[in-house]
Motif scaffolding. Sequence first.
Motif, PDB file in Angstrom:
ATOM      1  N   SER A  17       7.196   9.287  -8.644  1.00 50.79           N
ATOM      2  CA  SER A  17       8.063   8.278  -9.261  1.00 50.79           C
ATOM      3  C   SER A  17       7.281   7.222 -10.029  1.00 50.79           C
ATOM      4  CB  SER A  17       8.923   7.601  -8.196  1.00 50.79           C
ATOM      5  OG  SER A  17       8.097   6.924  -7.266  1.00 50.79           O
ATOM      6  N   GLY A  18       5.980   7.146  -9.810  1.00 54.75           N
ATOM      7  CA  GLY A  18       5.148   6.193 -10.536  1.00 54.75           C
ATOM      8  C   GLY A  18       4.626   5.052  -9.682  1.00 54.75           C
ATOM      9  N   GLU A  19       5.305   4.752  -8.568  1.00 57.74           N
ATOM     10  CA  GLU A  19       4.861   3.622  -7.754  1.00 57.74           C
ATOM     11  C   GLU A  19       3.494   3.868  -7.114  1.00 57.74           C
ATOM     12  OE1 GLU A  19       8.296   4.436  -6.142  1.00 57.74           O
ATOM     13  OE2 GLU A  19       9.482   2.857  -7.077  1.00 57.74           O
ATOM     14  N   GLY A  20       3.287   5.084  -6.595  1.00 55.82           N
ATOM     15  CA  GLY A  20       1.989   5.400  -6.005  1.00 55.82           C
ATOM     16  C   GLY A  20       0.884   5.369  -7.044  1.00 55.82           C
ATOM     17  N   ARG A  21       1.175   5.910  -8.213  1.00 58.81           N
ATOM     18  CA  ARG A  21       0.195   5.926  -9.312  1.00 58.81           C
ATOM     19  C   ARG A  21      -0.168   4.490  -9.702  1.00 58.81           C
ATOM     20  NH1 ARG A  21      -0.113  10.073 -13.779  1.00 58.81           N
ATOM     21  NH2 ARG A  21       1.423  11.098 -12.470  1.00 58.81           N
ATOM     22  N   PRO A  35      -7.393   4.736   0.583  1.00 56.84           N
ATOM     23  CA  PRO A  35      -7.478   6.183   0.783  1.00 56.84           C
ATOM     24  C   PRO A  35      -6.169   6.868   1.148  1.00 56.84           C
ATOM     25  CG  PRO A  35      -8.540   5.015   2.591  1.00 56.84           C
ATOM     26  CD  PRO A  35      -8.199   3.988   1.539  1.00 56.84           C
ATOM     27  N   ALA A  36      -5.315   6.253   1.943  1.00 54.66           N
ATOM     28  CA  ALA A  36      -4.084   6.937   2.360  1.00 54.66           C
ATOM     29  C   ALA A  36      -3.113   7.120   1.200  1.00 54.66           C
ATOM     30  CB  ALA A  36      -3.414   6.165   3.496  1.00 54.66           C
ATOM     31  N   ILE A  37      -2.908   6.066   0.421  1.00 55.12           N
ATOM     32  CA  ILE A  37      -1.978   6.176  -0.714  1.00 55.12           C
ATOM     33  C   ILE A  37      -2.565   7.071  -1.794  1.00 55.12           C
ATOM     34  CG2 ILE A  37      -0.830   4.889  -2.566  1.00 55.12           C
ATOM     35  CD1 ILE A  37      -0.438   2.616  -0.550  1.00 55.12           C
ATOM     36  N   THR A  38      -3.871   6.982  -2.015  1.00 55.18           N
ATOM     37  CA  THR A  38      -4.512   7.860  -3.000  1.00 55.18           C
ATOM     38  C   THR A  38      -4.369   9.320  -2.592  1.00 55.18           C
ATOM     39  OG1 THR A  38      -6.096   6.110  -3.530  1.00 55.18           O
ATOM     40  CG2 THR A  38      -6.675   8.337  -4.206  1.00 55.18           C
ATOM     41  N   ALA A  39      -4.583   9.608  -1.323  1.00 52.39           N
ATOM     42  CA  ALA A  39      -4.441  10.981  -0.831  1.00 52.39           C
ATOM     43  C   ALA A  39      -3.007  11.472  -0.980  1.00 52.39           C
ATOM     44  CB  ALA A  39      -4.898  11.078   0.630  1.00 52.39           C
ATOM     45  N   SER A  40      -2.029  10.597  -0.715  1.00 46.62           N
ATOM     46  CA  SER A  40      -0.635  11.024  -0.848  1.00 46.62           C
ATOM     47  C   SER A  40      -0.273  11.283  -2.301  1.00 46.62           C
ATOM     48  CB  SER A  40       0.317  10.005  -0.221  1.00 46.62           C
ATOM     49  OG  SER A  40       0.352   8.810  -0.961  1.00 46.62           O
ATOM     50  N   LEU A  41      -0.817  10.496  -3.216  1.00 48.63           N
ATOM     51  CA  LEU A  41      -0.583  10.728  -4.643  1.00 48.63           C
ATOM     52  C   LEU A  41      -1.174  12.072  -5.061  1.00 48.63           C
ATOM     53  CD1 LEU A  41       0.405   9.681  -7.412  1.00 48.63           C
ATOM     54  CD2 LEU A  41      -1.850   8.644  -7.686  1.00 48.63           C
ATOM     55  N   PHE A  42      -2.392  12.353  -4.616  1.00 53.51           N
ATOM     56  CA  PHE A  42      -3.021  13.626  -4.954  1.00 53.51           C
ATOM     57  C   PHE A  42      -2.289  14.800  -4.310  1.00 53.51           C
ATOM     58  CE2 PHE A  42      -7.319  11.397  -5.813  1.00 53.51           C
ATOM     59  CZ  PHE A  42      -6.887  11.042  -7.075  1.00 53.51           C
ATOM     60  N   ALA A  43      -1.705  14.586  -3.136  1.00 56.20           N
ATOM     61  CA  ALA A  43      -0.906  15.641  -2.503  1.00 56.20           C
ATOM     62  C   ALA A  43       0.315  15.957  -3.360  1.00 56.20           C
ATOM     63  CB  ALA A  43      -0.484  15.234  -1.095  1.00 56.20           C
ATOM     64  N   ARG A  44       0.900  14.927  -3.975  1.00 56.31           N
ATOM     65  CA  ARG A  44       2.024  15.177  -4.885  1.00 56.31           C
ATOM     66  C   ARG A  44       1.572  16.015  -6.069  1.00 56.31           C
ATOM     67  NH1 ARG A  44       2.963   9.279  -4.622  1.00 56.31           N
ATOM     68  NH2 ARG A  44       3.875   9.022  -2.570  1.00 56.31           N
ATOM     69  N   PHE A  45       0.393  15.713  -6.594  1.00 55.21           N
ATOM     70  CA  PHE A  45      -0.134  16.505  -7.704  1.00 55.21           C
ATOM     71  C   PHE A  45      -0.374  17.951  -7.253  1.00 55.21           C
ATOM     72  CE2 PHE A  45      -2.286  12.472  -9.537  1.00 55.21           C
ATOM     73  CZ  PHE A  45      -1.079  12.021 -10.027  1.00 55.21           C
ATOM     74  N   GLY A  66      13.447   9.464   2.900  1.00 61.56           N
ATOM     75  CA  GLY A  66      13.356   8.480   1.820  1.00 61.56           C
ATOM     76  C   GLY A  66      14.362   8.682   0.710  1.00 61.56           C
ATOM     77  N   GLY A  67      15.134   9.754   0.806  1.00 60.43           N
ATOM     78  CA  GLY A  67      16.120  10.013  -0.237  1.00 60.43           C
ATOM     79  C   GLY A  67      15.534  10.497  -1.550  1.00 60.43           C
ATOM     80  N   HIS A  68      14.272  10.935  -1.524  1.00 59.72           N
ATOM     81  CA  HIS A  68      13.617  11.415  -2.739  1.00 59.72           C
ATOM     82  C   HIS A  68      14.244  12.749  -3.181  1.00 59.72           C
ATOM     83  CE1 HIS A  68      10.449   8.394  -2.467  1.00 59.72           C
ATOM     84  NE2 HIS A  68      10.467   8.628  -1.159  1.00 59.72           N
ATOM     85  N   ALA A  69      14.290  12.953  -4.478  1.00 58.94           N
ATOM     86  CA  ALA A  69      14.867  14.173  -5.031  1.00 58.94           C
ATOM     87  C   ALA A  69      14.034  15.379  -4.635  1.00 58.94           C
ATOM     88  CB  ALA A  69      14.932  14.070  -6.548  1.00 58.94           C
ATOM     89  N   VAL A  70      14.693  16.515  -4.490  1.00 59.81           N
ATOM     90  CA  VAL A  70      14.006  17.783  -4.252  1.00 59.81           C
ATOM     91  C   VAL A  70      14.396  18.765  -5.337  1.00 59.81           C
ATOM     92  CG1 VAL A  70      13.820  17.531  -1.740  1.00 59.81           C
ATOM     93  CG2 VAL A  70      15.822  18.626  -2.707  1.00 59.81           C
ATOM     94  N   GLU A  71      13.533  19.717  -5.572  1.00 58.86           N
ATOM     95  CA  GLU A  71      13.841  20.782  -6.515  1.00 58.86           C
ATOM     96  C   GLU A  71      14.213  22.023  -5.738  1.00 58.86           C
ATOM     97  OE1 GLU A  71      11.168  21.527  -9.662  1.00 58.86           O
ATOM     98  OE2 GLU A  71      11.068  19.429 -10.251  1.00 58.86           O
ATOM     99  N   THR A  72      15.255  22.691  -6.181  1.00 55.63           N
ATOM    100  CA  THR A  72      15.681  23.907  -5.518  1.00 55.63           C
ATOM    101  C   THR A  72      15.373  25.103  -6.396  1.00 55.63           C
ATOM    102  OG1 THR A  72      17.906  23.654  -6.422  1.00 55.63           O
ATOM    103  CG2 THR A  72      17.508  22.748  -4.222  1.00 55.63           C
ATOM    104  N   LYS A  73      15.394  26.254  -5.776  1.00 54.41           N
ATOM    105  CA  LYS A  73      15.102  27.484  -6.516  1.00 54.41           C
ATOM    106  C   LYS A  73      16.300  27.909  -7.317  1.00 54.41           C
ATOM    107  CE  LYS A  73      11.629  29.216  -3.434  1.00 54.41           C
ATOM    108  NZ  LYS A  73      11.174  30.257  -2.600  1.00 54.41           N
TER     109      LYS A  73
END
Length: 73
Positions: A17-21, A35-45, A66-73
């Motif tokens: 969403s941009g907040e972590g970045r 380190p924790a937020i950076t690692a979570s951002l890289f996990a998203r990548f 968190g109500g974050h959007a998901v992508e479905t197949k």
Amino acid sequence: LDEDEHLDKLRGYAQDSGEGRWTVEAAIDHAVPLPAITASLFARFASRQDDSPQMKMIAALRNQFGGHAVETK
């Protein structure tokens, strides 16, 4: 898991969403270790690579908690 026990309907993709970045960029600008937020951002990548059961679980958890959007197949 009650809705989709094997997470067959989800892609293991976590939106950025941009907040972590923004947070990581600000930390770099101020020489603050994050380190924790950076690692979570890289996990998203990493989630944008091959679909994996681990990232499916993370996507499902982020959606449920968190109500974050998901992508479905």
